[in-house]
Design a protein around this motif. Structure first.
Motif, mmCIF file in Angstrom:
data_model
loop_
_atom_site.group_PDB
_atom_site.id
_atom_site.type_symbol
_atom_site.label_atom_id
_atom_site.label_comp_id
_atom_site.label_asym_id
_atom_site.label_seq_id
_atom_site.Cartn_x
_atom_site.Cartn_y
_atom_site.Cartn_z
ATOM 1 N N LEU A 104 0.881 -1.386 0.010
ATOM 2 C CA LEU A 104 -0.027 0.004 0.172
ATOM 3 C C LEU A 104 0.870 1.330 0.120
ATOM 4 O O LEU A 104 0.505 2.239 -0.568
ATOM 5 N N ARG A 110 3.928 1.392 -1.304
ATOM 6 C CA ARG A 110 4.297 1.615 -2.714
ATOM 7 C C ARG A 110 3.342 2.163 -3.661
ATOM 8 O O ARG A 110 3.589 2.842 -4.776
ATOM 9 N N ALA A 111 1.981 1.694 -3.501
ATOM 10 C CA ALA A 111 0.956 2.255 -4.260
ATOM 11 C C ALA A 111 0.851 3.954 -4.027
ATOM 12 O O ALA A 111 0.267 4.596 -4.983
ATOM 13 N N GLN A 138 3.698 -7.086 -3.911
ATOM 14 C CA GLN A 138 3.385 -6.509 -5.247
ATOM 15 C C GLN A 138 1.895 -6.805 -5.674
ATOM 16 O O GLN A 138 1.141 -5.913 -6.230
ATOM 17 N N GLU A 158 0.309 -3.745 -3.735
ATOM 18 C CA GLU A 158 0.447 -2.601 -4.454
ATOM 19 C C GLU A 158 -0.615 -2.504 -5.570
ATOM 20 O O GLU A 158 -0.838 -1.421 -5.626
ATOM 21 N N HIS A 159 -0.753 -3.708 -6.263
ATOM 22 C CA HIS A 159 -1.688 -3.610 -7.568
ATOM 23 C C HIS A 159 -3.087 -3.250 -6.950
ATOM 24 O O HIS A 159 -4.012 -2.438 -7.426
ATOM 25 N N GLY A 190 -3.663 -1.603 -4.220
ATOM 26 C CA GLY A 190 -3.644 -0.384 -3.675
ATOM 27 C C GLY A 190 -3.906 0.602 -4.840
ATOM 28 O O GLY A 190 -4.563 1.777 -4.589
ATOM 29 N N ARG A 191 -3.178 0.573 -5.795
ATOM 30 C CA ARG A 191 -3.575 1.403 -6.997
ATOM 31 C C ARG A 191 -4.900 1.174 -7.521
ATOM 32 O O ARG A 191 -5.140 2.613 -8.068
#
Length: 258
Positions: free
Chosen positions: A21, A23-24, A233, A236-237, A239-240
Motif C-alpha cells: 500500500l 508503494r501504491a 506486489q 500494491e496492485h 492499492g493502485r
C-alpha cells in the motif's frame, strides 16, 4: 499539496500488505499486531507509525487521542478458521476476527475497507455472508476476487482473496479484475511491470536482527511470519486500483512511496 491517502493497518503481521500500500502511494497512520516479533519488524520499517498490540482493544486505543482521518482500513484477519489444512470451524473458531475488524471500521468510518484472506473463505457461506451483510449494514458495497501472486510475476501461485468495500451507491466500481469470480480459475495477466518488480533489491521486508537468533527458535518464527505475509506486489496492485477508484493522485511535490 494533496492530502495523503491514509490507511489504518489491522492484523499487520510483518507488514507485507502495508509495504504494498505504501508503494501504491498511501500513508500508514497506525498498525495493530499482536505478535511481539512481528511488531519488532514493523518498528524497524515503520518507526514513526503508532502501534497497538490487540485489535480487540484497538478502538479505545485509537479514539483515546486526536488521530488523522482514515481513508482506508486494511488487514487480513486470521485465516486458520477457513484454511483447508485446518479444522475449518469458521465462525465458531475463537480466531474468527471479522467482528473485531468491523468494530474498528465502525469507529473510524473510512471511505474504503480492504480485507485479505485465504481463498477458502469463499467456501464458508456463513462467514463470508456475515461479512458482506455487516458491510452492507454499514453503508458499503463490495467487490472481491482471488488474486494469485504469479499474476504479478512471483514464481509461485499463492492465491489470496482480496475484498474491497466502498460507499454504497458509487457509480464507479472497484473491480479487482475484469470479472468477479469466486475462485482462482482462469489466467490473470501480470499487471504493469510486475515481472521486473521481483528483481528489485527492496522486494522483501527485511527481518529484524536480534542477538538471540537460533536456528530452531527465532529463525523458525521469522520463516513462519514471512510465510503468513501478503505478497507486497499484489497489495500494491490492489492499492493502485483503490486509489484510481478514489480519483486520488499524489501532488507533484509529493511522490509516491518507493
Amino acid at each position: 499539496m494533496t492530502r495523503p491517502f491514509t490507511y489504518l493497518s489491522l492484523f499487520s503481521g510483518i507488514g507485507g500488505l502495508d509495504l504494498g500500500l505504501d508503494r501504491a502511494g498511501m500513508t500508514c497512520v497506525g498498525q495493530v499486531e499482536l505478535d511481539d516479533l512481528n511488531r519488532s519488524v514493523l518498528d524497524r520499517h515503520w518507526p514513526e507509525v503508532p502501534k497497538h498490540d490487540d485489535v480487540r482493544t484497538a478502538v479505545p486505543w485509537w479514539t483515546a487521542r486526536p488521530r488523522p482521518a482514515v481513508r482506508l482500513v486494511a488487514g487480513g484477519y486470521p485465516c486458520q478458521p477457513f484454511a483447508r489444512s485446518g479444522r475449518r470451524r469458521g465462525t465458531a473458531d475463537e480466531r474468527w476476527g471479522w467482528p473485531w475488524f468491523r468494530a474498528v471500521v465502525r469507529a473510524v468510518r473510512p471511505d474504503y475497507v480492504l480485507v485479505e484472506n485465504v481463498a477458502a473463505l469463499l467456501d464458508d457461506a456463513d462467514a463470508f455472508g456475515w461479512m458482506l451483510g455487516d458491510l452492507a449494514a454499514d453503508g458499503f458495497d463490495a467487490d472481491w476476487t482471488v488474486l494469485p501472486a504469479c499474476a504479478v510475476g512471483a514464481p509461485h501461485t499463492r492465491e489470496r482473496l482480496f475484498l474491497v468495500a466502498y460507499p454504497s451507491g458509487e457509480l464507479r466500481q472497484a473491480r479487482l479484475a475484469k470479472e468477479r469470480r469466486q475462485g482462482g480459475q482462469g489466467p490473470l495477466r501480470p499487471a504493469g511491470d510486475g515481472q521486473h518488480a521481483w528483481r528489485r533489491p527492496d522486494v522483501w521486508v527485511e527481518a529484524a536482527r536480534r542477538p538471540d537468533r537460533v536456528v530452531d527458535g527465532l529463525a523458525a518464527e521469522l520463516v513462519a511470519a514471512g510465510g503468513n505475509a501478503v505478497v507486497p506486489q499484489v497489495a500494491e496492485h490492489v492499492g493502485r486500483l483503490i486509489l484510481a477508484h478514489a480519483g486520488w493522485t499524489p501532488a507533484v511535490d509529493e511522490p509516491a512511496a518507493a
